[in-house]
Write a protein that holds these residues in place. Structure first.
Motif, PDB file in Angstrom:
ATOM      1  N   THR A 165       0.807  -1.214   0.000  1.00 17.57           N
ATOM      2  CA  THR A 165       0.000   0.000   0.000  1.00 17.57           C
ATOM      3  C   THR A 165       0.831   1.250   0.000  1.00 17.57           C
ATOM      4  O   THR A 165       0.359   2.316  -0.317  1.00 17.57           O
ATOM      5  CB  THR A 165      -0.933   0.007   1.232  1.00 17.57           C
ATOM      6  OG1 THR A 165      -0.121  -0.094   2.396  1.00 17.57           O
ATOM      7  CG2 THR A 165      -1.903  -1.148   1.188  1.00 17.57           C
ATOM      8  N   GLU A 166       2.122   1.119   0.360  1.00 15.95           N
ATOM      9  CA  GLU A 166       2.979   2.318   0.329  1.00 15.95           C
ATOM     10  C   GLU A 166       3.544   2.578  -1.053  1.00 15.95           C
ATOM     11  O   GLU A 166       4.164   3.599  -1.271  1.00 15.95           O
ATOM     12  CB  GLU A 166       4.138   2.155   1.322  1.00 15.95           C
ATOM     13  CG  GLU A 166       3.710   2.205   2.786  1.00 15.95           C
ATOM     14  CD  GLU A 166       3.163   0.869   3.233  1.00 15.95           C
ATOM     15  OE1 GLU A 166       2.496   0.815   4.281  1.00 15.95           O
ATOM     16  OE2 GLU A 166       3.387  -0.139   2.531  1.00 15.95           O
ATOM     17  N   ASN A 183       6.824   7.255  -0.466  1.00 17.32           N
ATOM     18  CA  ASN A 183       6.185   7.456   0.836  1.00 17.32           C
ATOM     19  C   ASN A 183       5.050   8.452   0.694  1.00 17.32           C
ATOM     20  O   ASN A 183       5.253   9.634   0.527  1.00 17.32           O
ATOM     21  CB  ASN A 183       7.239   7.974   1.819  1.00 17.32           C
ATOM     22  CG  ASN A 183       6.643   8.229   3.178  1.00 17.32           C
ATOM     23  OD1 ASN A 183       5.492   7.863   3.422  1.00 17.32           O
ATOM     24  ND2 ASN A 183       7.402   8.849   4.063  1.00 17.32           N
ATOM     25  N   LEU A 184       3.814   7.952   0.738  1.00 20.20           N
ATOM     26  CA  LEU A 184       2.648   8.814   0.572  1.00 20.20           C
ATOM     27  C   LEU A 184       2.331   9.539   1.881  1.00 20.20           C
ATOM     28  O   LEU A 184       1.281   9.342   2.486  1.00 20.20           O
ATOM     29  CB  LEU A 184       1.430   7.994   0.131  1.00 20.20           C
ATOM     30  CG  LEU A 184       1.425   7.528  -1.332  1.00 20.20           C
ATOM     31  CD1 LEU A 184       0.275   6.597  -1.577  1.00 20.20           C
ATOM     32  CD2 LEU A 184       1.355   8.716  -2.254  1.00 20.20           C
ATOM     33  N   ALA A 185       3.246  10.373   2.296  1.00 20.74           N
ATOM     34  CA  ALA A 185       3.038  11.184   3.501  1.00 20.74           C
ATOM     35  C   ALA A 185       2.593  10.328   4.678  1.00 20.74           C
ATOM     36  O   ALA A 185       1.752  10.728   5.488  1.00 20.74           O
ATOM     37  CB  ALA A 185       2.014  12.281   3.237  1.00 20.74           C
ATOM     38  N   GLN A 186       3.140   9.109   4.777  1.00 20.11           N
ATOM     39  CA  GLN A 186       2.817   8.170   5.860  1.00 20.11           C
ATOM     40  C   GLN A 186       1.348   7.749   5.861  1.00 20.11           C
ATOM     41  O   GLN A 186       0.817   7.337   6.888  1.00 20.11           O
ATOM     42  CB  GLN A 186       3.178   8.783   7.226  1.00 20.11           C
ATOM     43  CG  GLN A 186       4.640   9.197   7.348  1.00 20.11           C
ATOM     44  CD  GLN A 186       5.598   8.031   7.181  1.00 20.11           C
ATOM     45  OE1 GLN A 186       5.309   6.933   7.632  1.00 20.11           O
ATOM     46  NE2 GLN A 186       6.725   8.273   6.526  1.00 20.11           N
ATOM     47  N   LEU A 203      -4.557   2.282   0.571  1.00 17.51           N
ATOM     48  CA  LEU A 203      -5.855   1.667   0.349  1.00 17.51           C
ATOM     49  C   LEU A 203      -6.952   2.307   1.199  1.00 17.51           C
ATOM     50  O   LEU A 203      -8.104   2.417   0.774  1.00 17.51           O
ATOM     51  CB  LEU A 203      -5.780   0.169   0.641  1.00 17.51           C
ATOM     52  CG  LEU A 203      -4.933  -0.659  -0.345  1.00 17.51           C
ATOM     53  CD1 LEU A 203      -4.929  -2.122   0.083  1.00 17.51           C
ATOM     54  CD2 LEU A 203      -5.463  -0.516  -1.754  1.00 17.51           C
ATOM     55  N   LYS A 204      -6.598   2.742   2.424  1.00 20.13           N
ATOM     56  CA  LYS A 204      -7.617   3.272   3.324  1.00 20.13           C
ATOM     57  C   LYS A 204      -7.736   4.794   3.275  1.00 20.13           C
ATOM     58  O   LYS A 204      -8.833   5.338   3.435  1.00 20.13           O
ATOM     59  CB  LYS A 204      -7.317   2.838   4.763  1.00 20.13           C
ATOM     60  CG  LYS A 204      -7.406   1.331   4.994  1.00 20.13           C
ATOM     61  CD  LYS A 204      -7.086   0.987   6.441  1.00 20.13           C
ATOM     62  CE  LYS A 204      -7.181  -0.512   6.692  1.00 20.13           C
ATOM     63  NZ  LYS A 204      -6.840  -0.859   8.098  1.00 20.13           N
TER      64      LYS A 204
END
Length: 533
Positions: A3-4, A99-102, A106-107
């Protein structure tokens, strides 16, 4: 795919190899339904939302699905497992990802965005170079609605930087590793909201100006017509190329250049899909309306039955006359000058007038010579006397200019003429297969006097990649590509290229002139069966 590892909200720090690899897979390498059903669907195909605000000056756009499922299937495929060059360390499929800003993709990201995100590559400008040396590009990610876009934006932004035409620009928070995270904004266009991200404020400014002027690529009539010519399915990749601008930018690049492209082509839209058995590509190209109108190239039916099932490569068209009409002027000039240099004959005057039916060229292995390939040309004509006159002129040139031996034998059912070099080694041959079809063979010679027991048209591999081989077609047997090596008639492939082609069994391409401006292509790359673990 974790998901990351989702670059669909923001890209890596530079124009990474994975994009080049994606385009390469797309350029190499469209399961089809019945023609009537396809036609009914054409007008229903939707344009990717990001294309509405992609500037017309864009060199290319690449639209990818935001749903992780297609990427997970692709990452587990035999193709990526056996081809590391298609799966570099830092790409959409890598465990590292970005890294999507932590955030949990998916959620906390996927529920807020649309099903397709678009990467827009823009031309390098003096202003973009001052901002960053990498080529300027923008990720355009549609959100489901404005409130959800604003909510997601709050999770991704740092401090405000500036404002462009009323749109607030923020520092992106942790979008990519490193201190320079780029800039991000929420852009509203008609009833849609978009997250736009770039390392170049000048690139964001172009996208914002395009949205506010409502004149993106999607507004171009030629682009709309091209997209409607594609099958109505959701592809893994959708590519748009502004061909003149893209190729000009590549030729200007300091690290290398490309050959001068045919100026008749203005653009291409291309989609790619992958199944366990094959990669399926579909494309539409278009030319300016001011150009000479395209004409149908007819149906290629007969000539694939005159070469054996073992044929390594085959190109055929239903009407050479119409194919020549559609050929770019620069290509015509190259062919004519090459024939003049080799034979002393005027291609346009001596050959083209009588080549009015089907035409094919093929590389055929000769078993008696260790499967060395023979290059065979086949041409159908309605003017046998004129064709015979040209062949007599060709024999004279071969004898007088090259000092080769020219020998005619009374082979049944038609006589055959053979060219030999001292001390009598045969290197060329021509003759008639029936009253309308003439052949010319070069290199190792094969017996063309009889039809093969099993023709290429009977080959299961041929039918796998060309299930409806009616239009202009190209076939390449990649399983036996080694037979084309060490051949004086062909350039040698680099070892790494040969290795990269190992997972593929065959390639088939058909082209169909849709109307006087657009040409439709379907390509299928068959994968070799995977061995059980």
């Amino acid at each position: 795919m974790t998901t990351e590892s989702r670059p669909l909200v923001r890209p890596p720090r530079r124009f990474h190899p994975w994009l080049v690899a994606a385009v390469a897979v797309v350029v190499l390498g469209a399961g089809t339904a019945a023609a009537l059903l396809l036609w009914q669907r054409f007008s229903q195909r939707s344009i990717a939302p990001g294309m509405a605000i992609a500037p017309k000056a864009a060199l290319l756009t690449l639209t990818l699905p935001t749903d992780p499922q297609p990427w997970e299937v692709l990452s587990k495929s035999n193709l990526l497992q056996t081809q590391p060059w298609l799966n570099p360390t830092y790409d959409p499929l890598s465990p590292e990802g970005v890294n999507l800003a932590q955030l949990d993709y998916l959620k906390e990201v996927r529920p807020f965005i649309g099903d397709r995100a678009t990467l827009v590559l823009l031309p390098i400008t003096p202003e973009s170079v001052k901002e960053s040396p990498v080529p300027p590009y923008v990720w355009v990610v549609p959100t489901l609605n404005v409130p959800m876009g604003e909510q997601l934006l709050q999770s991704l932004i740092g401090e405000p930087i500036t404002e462009i035409n009323g749109v607030k620009i923020f520092r992106a928070k942790g979008i990519v590793p490193g201190p320079d995270s780029g800039t991000i904004a929420l852009l509203k266009h008609q009833d849609q909201a978009y997250l736009i991200w770039s390392q170049h404020q000048s690139a964001l400014q172009q996208v914002i100006a395009t949205a506010q002027a409502n004149n993106g690529i999607a507004s171009q009539l030629t682009y709309q017509q091209a997209v409607k010519g594609l099958s109505d399915h959701r592809p893994l990749v959708e590519l748009y190329l502004n061909l003149p601008a893209f190729l000009a930018s590549q030729m200007a690049a300091p690290e290398g250049s490309l050959p001068e492209p045919p100026r008749e082509l203005q653009g291409i839209v291309l989609t790619a899909e992958m199944t366990p058995e094959q990669i399926e590509l579909e494309a539409v190209t278009w030319r300016p309306e001011a150009n000479q109108a395209l004409v149908s190239e007819g149906q290629s039916r007969e000539l694939s039955r005159l070469v054996p099932e073992t044929t390594l490569a085959f190109y055929g068209t239903g009407s050479f006359k119409n194919l020549w009409h559609n050929t770019p002027a620069s290509v015509k000039k190259t062919i004519a000058s090459t024939v003049k240099d080799l034979t002393g004959l005027d291609w346009q005057q001596a050959f083209v007038p009588w080549m009015d039916g089907e035409f094919a060229a093929a590389f055929v292995p000769v078993p008696s010579l260790g499967n060395a390939p023979s290059l065979v040309f086949l041409s159908q004509t309605s003017d046998r006397p004129r064709a015979s006159q040209t062949l007599s002129q060709l024999d004279s040139q071969i004898r007088d200019r090259l000092r080769w031996q020219v020998q005619q034998t009374a082979t049944e059912p038609q006589p055959i003429t053979t060219w030999r070099i001292p001390p009598g080694l045969p290197v060329g041959q021509h003759g008639w297969l029936n009253d309308q079809i003439v052949f010319l063979g070069l290199g190792p010679l094969m017996d063309m006097s009889r039809r093969p027991e099993r023709s290429l048209a009977d080959s299961p591999l041929y039918h796998a990649v060309l299930p409806q081989p009616k239009d202009t077609q190209f076939y390449l047997n990649l399983s036996n590509l080694g037979s084309l090596q060490n051949n004086l008639l062909l350039p040698q492939l680099a070892p790494e290229v040969v290795r990269s082609l190992q997972p593929f069994a065959a390639l088939g391409i058909t082209s169909h002139v849709r109307d006087n401006q657009f040409t439709h292509y379907i390509a299928r790359i068959r994968l070799k069966p995977t061995s059980p673990p």
